[in-house]
Design an enzyme around this catalytic site. Structure first.
Site, PDB file in Angstrom:
ATOM      1  N   GLU A 195       7.460   1.315   5.191  1.00  0.00           N
ATOM      2  CA  GLU A 195       6.974   0.275   6.091  1.00  0.00           C
ATOM      3  C   GLU A 195       7.258  -1.081   5.457  1.00  0.00           C
ATOM      4  OE1 GLU A 195       2.771   0.594   6.796  1.00  0.00           O
ATOM      5  OE2 GLU A 195       2.684  -1.202   8.064  1.00  0.00           O
ATOM      6  N   HIS A 197       0.814  -1.217   0.000  1.00  0.00           N
ATOM      7  CA  HIS A 197       0.000   0.000   0.000  1.00  0.00           C
ATOM      8  C   HIS A 197       0.846   1.265   0.000  1.00  0.00           C
ATOM      9  CE1 HIS A 197       0.406  -0.758   4.461  1.00  0.00           C
ATOM     10  NE2 HIS A 197       0.629   0.540   4.466  1.00  0.00           N
ATOM     11  N   HIS A 224       3.765   7.351   3.499  1.00  0.00           N
ATOM     12  CA  HIS A 224       4.732   6.252   3.430  1.00  0.00           C
ATOM     13  C   HIS A 224       4.349   5.263   2.336  1.00  0.00           C
ATOM     14  CE1 HIS A 224       1.637   4.350   6.059  1.00  0.00           C
ATOM     15  NE2 HIS A 224       2.044   3.219   5.511  1.00  0.00           N
TER      16      HIS A 224
END
Lengths: 146, 146
Positions: B137, B8, B88
């Site tokens: 992440e 994502h 992010h």
């Protein structure tokens, strides 16, 4: 109009050459394209493929973007973010002119006329202030890709 | 370690409720999850699905992130970017501990110990200064997803 495929995430970098080493050696990318110049847009770009979920099909790419020439729009971004950073996201649409009319009708500012983008199809950008702070590129899906 | 799937792109927003309207009415998203709280991380999140290239498989999601509580790490981001913006990107790995050792061995700062993320699997973040300016992440792929 339905949401199109997330074609790529644009990441600005002061050096594509160094970014390629990083993507290969640290991120473990196994499919990195050849960098090429887009003089009309004042950028040098290089696409990194991320793997699809099922082993087939096309996944979202990372587009590395380096300034090209003194008037490059990426210079101001790198002045604020010297190490580079997330620059834009790009969604596909079936027809660039239909998409332009769609966004304009919804009060989203289209930045300039459609022009040829890094994948050889027409693109435009949308004003980040009308897009939740996200600079967004809209590109016509390359023919024969689906 | 090979590059994993781009799970994502995290987008911070002052209001998930308003962002959902935007994604449905302007972006034309047809698959938007229910928002939920992640109190341990000080965020409320909501996933928007983008379509895959082939009509099957899983494509990259947009993770809408709203601050939850006064100590939310998203508050500082929104102070700098009141309208929201790209926050992010998140890549999948098969094993979170192997990934942690991999990045540490390459001099990339891992921010804290692995903890449970929005998809219910262990995650950690990498320092943007070691990642070309991109807050990144890393998440363990949910089992049964592939």
């Amino acid at each position: 109009m339905n949401l199109g495929r997330l074609n790529h995430v644009g990441v600005a970098t002061p050096s594509i050459a160094e970014a390629i080493s990083f993507w290969r050696d640290v991120m473990g990318a196994t499919s990195i394209g050849e960098p090429f110049d887009l003089p009309a847009q004042g950028v040098k770009v290089c696409f990194v493929d991320t793997p699809p979920s099922t082993g087939s099909g096309q996944a979202t790419q990372i587009e590395l973007i380096e300034p090209l020439g003194d008037a490059s729009p990426i210079r101001a971004f790198l002045k604020k973010n010297p190490a580079g950073g997330q620059h834009h996201v790009c969604y596909e649409v079936p027809d660039i002119h239909v998409a332009k009319a769609w966004f304009e009708a919804r009060g989203v500012r289209v930045l300039g006329e459609p022009r040829t983008g890094a994948h050889g199809t027409p693109i435009f950008f949308l004003h980040p202030r009308d897009m939740g702070g996200v600079l967004t590129e809209i590109m016509e899906t390359p023919r024969g890709n689906h």
